[in-house]
Design a protein around this motif. Sequence first.
Motif, PDB file in Angstrom:
ATOM      1  N   TYR A 105      43.720   9.773 -34.264  1.00 15.14           N
ATOM      2  CA  TYR A 105      44.295   8.605 -33.632  1.00 15.14           C
ATOM      3  C   TYR A 105      44.742   9.138 -32.253  1.00 15.14           C
ATOM      4  CZ  TYR A 105      45.090   5.528 -37.651  1.00 15.14           C
ATOM      5  OH  TYR A 105      44.867   4.405 -38.413  1.00 15.14           O
ATOM      6  N   ASN A 158      41.941   9.021 -29.979  1.00 20.95           N
ATOM      7  CA  ASN A 158      41.357   7.788 -29.759  1.00 20.95           C
ATOM      8  C   ASN A 158      42.323   6.968 -28.657  1.00 20.95           C
ATOM      9  OD1 ASN A 158      39.037   7.720 -31.107  1.00 20.95           O
ATOM     10  ND2 ASN A 158      39.942   7.170 -33.040  1.00 20.95           N
ATOM     11  N   ILE A 159      43.613   7.212 -28.759  1.00 22.07           N
ATOM     12  CA  ILE A 159      44.651   6.406 -27.858  1.00 22.07           C
ATOM     13  C   ILE A 159      44.269   6.938 -26.615  1.00 22.07           C
ATOM     14  CG2 ILE A 159      46.916   6.149 -27.383  1.00 22.07           C
ATOM     15  CD1 ILE A 159      47.396   6.477 -30.613  1.00 22.07           C
ATOM     16  N   GLU A 160      44.250   8.264 -26.550  1.00 24.24           N
ATOM     17  CA  GLU A 160      44.107   8.821 -25.030  1.00 24.24           C
ATOM     18  C   GLU A 160      42.686   8.234 -24.472  1.00 24.24           C
ATOM     19  OE1 GLU A 160      43.817  13.250 -22.814  1.00 24.24           O
ATOM     20  OE2 GLU A 160      44.325  12.930 -24.808  1.00 24.24           O
ATOM     21  N   GLN A 201      41.354   5.437 -25.076  1.00 21.53           N
ATOM     22  CA  GLN A 201      41.539   3.976 -24.806  1.00 21.53           C
ATOM     23  C   GLN A 201      42.653   3.672 -23.210  1.00 21.53           C
ATOM     24  OE1 GLN A 201      42.937   1.749 -28.139  1.00 21.53           O
ATOM     25  NE2 GLN A 201      43.831  -0.020 -26.692  1.00 21.53           N
ATOM     26  N   THR A 202      43.680   4.638 -23.501  1.00 21.79           N
ATOM     27  CA  THR A 202      44.578   4.312 -22.219  1.00 21.79           C
ATOM     28  C   THR A 202      44.576   5.484 -21.093  1.00 21.79           C
ATOM     29  OG1 THR A 202      46.326   5.624 -23.489  1.00 21.79           O
ATOM     30  CG2 THR A 202      46.243   3.375 -24.344  1.00 21.79           C
ATOM     31  N   TRP A 239      53.270  10.154 -23.195  1.00 21.14           N
ATOM     32  CA  TRP A 239      53.828   9.319 -24.100  1.00 21.14           C
ATOM     33  C   TRP A 239      55.192   9.677 -24.322  1.00 21.14           C
ATOM     34  CZ3 TRP A 239      51.822   4.879 -24.057  1.00 21.14           C
ATOM     35  CH2 TRP A 239      50.528   4.559 -24.246  1.00 21.14           C
ATOM     36  N   LEU A 263      54.256  -0.758 -26.896  1.00 20.55           N
ATOM     37  CA  LEU A 263      52.666  -0.201 -27.030  1.00 20.55           C
ATOM     38  C   LEU A 263      51.638  -1.407 -26.740  1.00 20.55           C
ATOM     39  CD1 LEU A 263      53.525   2.863 -28.938  1.00 20.55           C
ATOM     40  CD2 LEU A 263      53.146   2.908 -26.528  1.00 20.55           C
ATOM     41  N   TYR A 320      49.901  -1.882 -23.567  1.00 16.72           N
ATOM     42  CA  TYR A 320      48.928  -0.876 -23.486  1.00 16.72           C
ATOM     43  C   TYR A 320      47.784  -1.347 -24.500  1.00 16.72           C
ATOM     44  CZ  TYR A 320      51.678   2.535 -20.955  1.00 16.72           C
ATOM     45  OH  TYR A 320      52.517   3.297 -20.182  1.00 16.72           O
ATOM     46  N   LEU A 338      47.777  -1.415 -27.712  1.00 12.15           N
ATOM     47  CA  LEU A 338      47.357  -0.844 -28.731  1.00 12.15           C
ATOM     48  C   LEU A 338      47.443  -1.418 -30.055  1.00 12.15           C
ATOM     49  CD1 LEU A 338      49.119   2.682 -28.155  1.00 12.15           C
ATOM     50  CD2 LEU A 338      46.717   2.034 -27.669  1.00 12.15           C
ATOM     51  N   HIS A 384      47.561   2.479 -34.272  1.00 15.06           N
ATOM     52  CA  HIS A 384      47.592   3.446 -33.137  1.00 15.06           C
ATOM     53  C   HIS A 384      49.213   3.450 -32.597  1.00 15.06           C
ATOM     54  CE1 HIS A 384      43.269   3.151 -33.148  1.00 15.06           C
ATOM     55  NE2 HIS A 384      43.556   4.448 -33.108  1.00 15.06           N
ATOM     56  N   ILE A 407      52.077   6.852 -31.949  1.00 15.86           N
ATOM     57  CA  ILE A 407      52.763   7.137 -31.193  1.00 15.86           C
ATOM     58  C   ILE A 407      54.282   7.383 -31.479  1.00 15.86           C
ATOM     59  CG2 ILE A 407      53.932   6.597 -29.121  1.00 15.86           C
ATOM     60  CD1 ILE A 407      50.863   7.636 -29.059  1.00 15.86           C
TER      61      ILE A 407
END
Length: 69
Positions: free
Chosen positions: A6, A9-11, A13-14, A21, A44, A48, A50, A54, A58
């Motif tokens: 997770y 994937n967040i990194e 995407q953003t 964070w 978020l 972002y 999300l 996701h 965070i």
Amino acid sequence: MTFQAYLDNIEKQTGVTPDQWISLATARGFTKTGTKATQITDWLKADYSLGHGHAMAIVKLLKDRAGLK
């Protein structure tokens, strides 16, 4: 999907790392005692784009590493 997956994937995407964070959430006051998960997920999702899962990852990151209670 693992927790680390997770975060990865967040990194992707953003472009924001887990440490970033924590800094961003702290600057917004989201690591203070009493902060609700909904406040964080709303931020978020709005800023972002999300998804809920996701965003909750965070929240977990903040609980595990930034002292969110």
